[in-house]
Design a protein around this motif. Sequence first.
Motif, PDB file in Angstrom:
ATOM      1  N   LEU A 185      40.183  42.372  31.364  1.00 13.74           N
ATOM      2  CA  LEU A 185      40.714  42.734  32.886  1.00 13.74           C
ATOM      3  C   LEU A 185      41.044  41.368  33.483  1.00 13.74           C
ATOM      4  O   LEU A 185      39.984  40.305  33.407  1.00 13.74           O
ATOM      5  CB  LEU A 185      39.562  43.386  33.721  1.00 13.74           C
ATOM      6  N   THR A 186      42.179  41.403  34.076  1.00 19.31           N
ATOM      7  CA  THR A 186      42.638  39.870  34.813  1.00 19.31           C
ATOM      8  C   THR A 186      43.205  40.577  36.218  1.00 19.31           C
ATOM      9  O   THR A 186      43.975  41.211  36.263  1.00 19.31           O
ATOM     10  CB  THR A 186      43.598  39.208  33.912  1.00 19.31           C
ATOM     11  N   GLN A 187      42.707  39.921  37.214  1.00 17.55           N
ATOM     12  CA  GLN A 187      43.085  40.259  38.623  1.00 17.55           C
ATOM     13  C   GLN A 187      44.615  39.736  38.846  1.00 17.55           C
ATOM     14  O   GLN A 187      44.827  38.428  38.394  1.00 17.55           O
ATOM     15  CB  GLN A 187      42.018  39.732  39.754  1.00 17.55           C
ATOM     16  N   LEU A 188      45.325  40.358  39.638  1.00 19.49           N
ATOM     17  CA  LEU A 188      46.901  40.212  39.878  1.00 19.49           C
ATOM     18  C   LEU A 188      46.949  39.944  41.287  1.00 19.49           C
ATOM     19  O   LEU A 188      46.362  40.476  42.252  1.00 19.49           O
ATOM     20  CB  LEU A 188      47.773  41.442  39.153  1.00 19.49           C
ATOM     21  N   SER A 189      47.988  39.350  41.503  1.00 20.22           N
ATOM     22  CA  SER A 189      48.599  39.061  42.877  1.00 20.22           C
ATOM     23  C   SER A 189      49.356  39.944  43.354  1.00 20.22           C
ATOM     24  O   SER A 189      49.813  40.923  42.503  1.00 20.22           O
ATOM     25  CB  SER A 189      49.365  37.771  42.920  1.00 20.22           C
TER      26      SER A 189
END
Length: 449
Positions: free
Chosen positions: A172-176
Amino acid sequence: MNITQEKTGNLNAVVKIKIAPADYTEKVDKAIKDQAKKAQLPGFRKGMVPAAHIKKMYGKSILVEEVNSLLNDTLTNYIAEQKLEILGQPLPKMDDERDFKWDNTDEFEFDYELGLAPTFDVEITSKDKFIEYVVKADQETLEGRIKNIRRSYGKMSNPEVSAADDVLYSELTQLSPDGSVFEGGITSTATIRLDQIKDKKILKSLIGLKQDDEVVIDLQKALEDVAIISKALNISEEDAAELKSDFKLVVKNVNRLEESELNQEFFDKLFGEGTVTDEAGFRAKMTEEVESMFKQDADRKLSNDIYEQLLTKYNFELPDEFLRRWLKATNEKLTDEELAEGYDDFAKNLKWTLIENKIIKDNQIEIKYEDVVQAAKAKLDAQFRMYSPSPLPEDQLAQYAVQFLQEKENANRVFEEVKALKTFEQIKSIATLEQKEIAYDKFIELAKN
C-alpha cells in the motif's frame, strides 16, 4: 467513651464519638514505651532511649495515631453491634470550631455521617411475568457459521486470480490528491481480507486481480474500521481516523483458504469419532451450536428485562446527597460534571445490588468456592473454543481456572457473576416465564430497543 447516634433523615444519621483521656492514655503510653525499645537515636544505646525523651520528640504524632486507630475500631465495632446497614463508608464531619491541643489531656469529640440502606421487602411470585425468547437459527447465520468452521479446517492455496473471500497480500502506498505518490507518505505491506470490504464497488474492483496488478482505493470507505486500517498501515488509530488519502494497492500474492470437505475425517475432528456420519447430522449439530449461542443472547435479554422490571417495582429511595459527597470524597479526580452525568447509573446499579442481596439473604442462597471455579472454567472454555472447537482436557482447564482465580480482580468478578446468576435463577424459578419463538433478525431488532 461515649457513642451516640442521631437520625438526621430517613436514610441519614450522625454518629458522635467522645473520647476521654482515660480511653487513650494507656494505649499512648504503651506505644511510647514500644517505640523507646526500638529507637536508635544519637547519644543512646539501642533500646535504652528514655520513654520521656520519645514522648517529648514524638508524643503528639503517637497520640494522633492512637486516637485515629481507636476511632476506626470504635466506629467499625459500633456499626457491627448496632447491625447498621450502611452505604459507602462513614464520612467525618469537619468542625472548624474544634481546636484540640493534642497534649494528652484533651477530651475529643468526632462526628461521622452515615448513609443508611433503605428497608424494603422483595416478594417474587407467579404474578411477575417475563417473556423467554427462543431464538431460531436463520439460514444466513447458519450458512455463515458453517462456512467459517469449514475454512478453519481447510487448506491454504494461492490462486492466480482473486475471488470474493480471498486475502490479498498487498503493498500500500499513500497518494497525493492529484494521484501521484505522496512524498514521505505512508507505505506498508498488509493482508487485505476481501470479506472485510464494506463498499460493494470497491470490493468489485478487488475481484479478478492477479499478482502485480494495481488498483487505487479509499481505505476509509473500503474498511470503515479504524482498528483494521491502523493495523494495515501500521499507524495509530487516531491517525487512521483522520486519514483522507487514497492508496495505491499492488497485489503481491493472492491467498485463499479452501473450505474443508464434508467428509468423515472432518466430522471426527469436530465432534469426535463417529458422533456425526453425514452432512445432515453435521448441519443439525451446527444448528444446535448456533442456537445455543442465540440462547446466551436470549438469556441476557431475559435478565435485563427482569432487572428493569424489578427496579421499577421496587423503586425505593437512596441517601443521594450523602452518596454524592462520598463519591467525591473517595474519588479525588472525579469532577462535578462527571458526577452529575454518572450518578443516575451508579444509583441504579446500587439499587439492583441491594435487591440482589435481599434475594440472596431471604432465600439463604449459598455461593460456594466450587461454584466460582466452575464458572471460571466455563468462561475460559468459551474463550479457548473461539480459537479451537476442540475442548481442553478437564485437568488442564481446571488448572487454568485456579490460576485465573488467583488474581483478586478475576476472583471478585467471577464471584459477582455467580451471585447474579444464582439471583436470576431464583427469580426465574418462581416467576412466570412465557416462551416465545422469534427469528434471529427480529430478535436483534427487539434487543436494540
